[in-house]
Design a protein around this motif. Structure first.
Motif, PDB file in Angstrom:
ATOM      1  N   LEU A 166       0.906  -0.938   0.098  1.00 15.65           N
ATOM      2  CA  LEU A 166       0.002   0.270  -0.038  1.00 15.65           C
ATOM      3  C   LEU A 166       0.841   1.231   0.018  1.00 15.65           C
ATOM      4  O   LEU A 166       0.381   2.241  -0.335  1.00 15.65           O
ATOM      5  CB  LEU A 166      -1.050   0.186   1.294  1.00 15.65           C
ATOM      6  N   SER A 167       2.305   1.267   0.205  1.00 15.79           N
ATOM      7  CA  SER A 167       2.943   2.479   0.372  1.00 15.79           C
ATOM      8  C   SER A 167       3.990   2.402  -0.919  1.00 15.79           C
ATOM      9  O   SER A 167       4.442   1.446  -1.474  1.00 15.79           O
ATOM     10  CB  SER A 167       3.640   2.320   1.765  1.00 15.79           C
ATOM     11  N   ASN A 168       4.091   3.673  -1.038  1.00 16.07           N
ATOM     12  CA  ASN A 168       5.131   3.824  -2.303  1.00 16.07           C
ATOM     13  C   ASN A 168       6.319   3.119  -2.439  1.00 16.07           C
ATOM     14  O   ASN A 168       6.685   2.441  -3.429  1.00 16.07           O
ATOM     15  CB  ASN A 168       5.476   5.517  -2.348  1.00 16.07           C
ATOM     16  N   ALA A 169       7.011   3.020  -1.201  1.00 16.54           N
ATOM     17  CA  ALA A 169       8.426   2.262  -1.259  1.00 16.54           C
ATOM     18  C   ALA A 169       8.237   0.939  -0.674  1.00 16.54           C
ATOM     19  O   ALA A 169       9.183   0.266  -0.254  1.00 16.54           O
ATOM     20  CB  ALA A 169       9.348   3.176  -0.371  1.00 16.54           C
ATOM     21  N   SER A 219       4.279  10.196  13.439  1.00 18.08           N
ATOM     22  CA  SER A 219       4.350   8.894  12.794  1.00 18.08           C
ATOM     23  C   SER A 219       5.309   8.971  11.595  1.00 18.08           C
ATOM     24  O   SER A 219       5.649  10.402  11.187  1.00 18.08           O
ATOM     25  CB  SER A 219       2.946   8.476  12.168  1.00 18.08           C
ATOM     26  N   ARG A 220       6.070   8.189  11.136  1.00 17.08           N
ATOM     27  CA  ARG A 220       7.067   8.093  10.208  1.00 17.08           C
ATOM     28  C   ARG A 220       6.268   7.016   8.927  1.00 17.08           C
ATOM     29  O   ARG A 220       6.013   6.004   9.098  1.00 17.08           O
ATOM     30  CB  ARG A 220       8.178   6.958  10.611  1.00 17.08           C
ATOM     31  N   GLY A 221       6.174   7.666   7.684  1.00 15.10           N
ATOM     32  CA  GLY A 221       5.445   7.086   6.685  1.00 15.10           C
ATOM     33  C   GLY A 221       6.459   6.552   5.663  1.00 15.10           C
ATOM     34  O   GLY A 221       7.855   6.198   6.051  1.00 15.10           O
ATOM     35  N   THR A 222       5.964   6.177   4.519  1.00 17.52           N
ATOM     36  CA  THR A 222       7.065   5.853   3.409  1.00 17.52           C
ATOM     37  C   THR A 222       8.436   6.335   3.134  1.00 17.52           C
ATOM     38  O   THR A 222       8.286   7.603   3.454  1.00 17.52           O
ATOM     39  CB  THR A 222       6.259   5.729   2.252  1.00 17.52           C
ATOM     40  N   SER A 223       9.225   5.498   3.040  1.00 17.69           N
ATOM     41  CA  SER A 223      10.713   6.190   2.931  1.00 17.69           C
ATOM     42  C   SER A 223      11.175   7.207   3.964  1.00 17.69           C
ATOM     43  O   SER A 223      11.970   8.154   3.940  1.00 17.69           O
ATOM     44  CB  SER A 223      10.814   7.065   1.654  1.00 17.69           C
TER      45      SER A 223
END
Ligand code: HEC
Ligand code: HEC
Length: 341
Positions: A78-81, A103-107
């Motif tokens: 579901l996430s880009n990376a 929060s820490r998201g994609t990449s």
């Protein structure tokens, strides 16, 4: 987890076998679990004192919908990376929070808000900390597109997942149509509606003397006015003035009204012992400090709710209040295997 599950789902036939084995395992687990009642657990729990949830007519939860939603909830694709899933920021052991201030998201991109618990989200009339999103189905589009969360366009996500024949099969079972964004949002929302928490020691009246005193203080000093009822929130919007300054405009982000600056939705206090750090930006690390701030009456703010005044509780009364809040932890919720990948 998503990758290994996919690789073993080579054919539809094998997949059905796998599902049957899983269903058998779940039933066996229920049968030997001394905690559970003799009947198999219902798909969506309704603890004593809780109402039934109201479901959208086109999305009443079924086992197939919930199973697909859970798969997607923990799917890194579901996430880009391919590095973050919903479950990264909403971890069941932490009552579906992530333990980080923001929060820490994609990449590794940092967000600006603290991830709220998903316990009882199916009951909330409005979502997000400023209460701007009306349904779970709609909320799911937020993290998908958000730069600091998944950072994907919905059509790209659909084409990425559509090559997965196991997901396609689950989609047909659940909604009688191929996987698309309608199915993705509805399935994840169905899983979220099963995340019900209402079986803490406080609910069952199994409190120590300190916790019992804390409960009395909680109601006497007015905490229960905002954090009351079976959900431990009245779902109103308020400024509690616990911070000296607010970089986040809160509800004013939505309305642009001065009277909505620093106003946030009152969060539930269920499982609050597992959801540190606290407040919309995770800037208070411990419950002890939250209680100290409330005890002092907080900082001045033009929008601070009138209910918030210095409480003049003694140190031992503050300890009792904290003990009560910790008794709102529902271990059956945070350890429930049905909620895990
Ligand atoms: C990068 C971390 C991150 C990811 C990934 C993420 N969330 Fe969240 N979630 C958050 C944060 C932070 C908020 C609070 C946002 C706000 O109020 O502005 C939130 C809010 C929510 C809310 C609203 C809860 C409430 O009390 O209002 C729901 C529901 C939710 N997320 C579900 C999901 C689902 C489902 C997914 C996957 C499709 C997901 N989240 C992915 C961090 C994340
Ligand atoms: C006027 C309504 C109101 C009253 C009364 C109130 N609170 Fe709150 N409480 C809030 C709001 C709003 C927030 C979220 C503020 C934010 O995110 O900045 C909050 C946040 C909290 C949090 C952090 C929860 C989390 O997950 O981040 C705790 C713990 C808490 N309150 C406990 C208490 C206690 C204990 C009392 C009584 C001494 C109390 N509250 C009284 C409105 C209230």
């Amino acid at each position: 987890m998503a990758a290994s599950a996919t690789s073993c789902l080579l054919s539809f036939a094998r997949y059905r076998v796998w599902l049957a084995t899983l269903a058998a395992a779940v039933l066996t687990a229920c049968a030997v679990d001394p905690q559970s009642a003799t009947d198999a657990e219902p798909l969506v729990d309704v603890p004593p004192g809780f109402a039934e949830q109201t479901y959208p007519p086109d999305n009443v939860p079924t086992p197939e919908r919930v199973a697909l939603g859970k798969r997607l909830f923990y799917d890194l694709r579901l996430s880009n990376a391919n590095d973050v899933s919903c479950g990264t920021c909403h971890d069941p052991a932490k009552a579906f929070t992530d333990g980080l201030p923001t929060s820490r998201g994609t990449s590794g991109r940092m967000g600006v808000r603290n991830a709220p618990s998903l316990a009882n989200v199916g009951y909330l009339p409005a979502l997000m900390r400023e209460g701007g999103v009306p349904t779970l189905e709609m909320q799911i589009l937020v993290p998908i597109q958000e730069h600091a969360e998944f950072d994907l366009e919905a059509p790209f996500l659909v084409s990425r997942l559509s090559v997965d024949s196991a997901l396609q099969q689950m989609s047909r079972w659940a909604y009688s149509r191929p996987l698309d964004i309608w199915v993705i949002t509805r399935a994840i929302a169905s899983f979220e509606r099963t995340l019900v928490s209402g079986r803490s020691r406080a609910d069952e009246g199994r409190l120590s003397d300190a916790e019992r005193r804390g409960k009395e203080i909680f109601h006497r000093v007015g905490c229960g006015t905002c954090h009351g009822g079976p959900l431990y929130t009245n779902n109103r919007m308020a400024c509690n003035g616990l911070l000296e300054s607010y970089a986040d405009r809160g509800r004013a982000r939505l309305t642009n009204n001065a009277s909505d600056e620093a106003v946030f939705r009152v969060p539930s206090l269920r499982n609050v012992g597992r959801t540190a750090p606290y407040l919309h930006n995770g800037s208070i690390a411990s419950l002890t400090v939250v209680i100290q701030r409330y005890n002092s009456g907080g900082y001045p703010h033009p929008n601070k709710d009138m209910l918030l005044k210095p409480l003049n509780l003694s140190a031992s009364e503050c300890d009792d209040l904290e003990a009560f809040l910790l008794a709102l932890t529902d271990d059956r919720f945070t350890t429930n295997p049905r909620f895990r990948p």
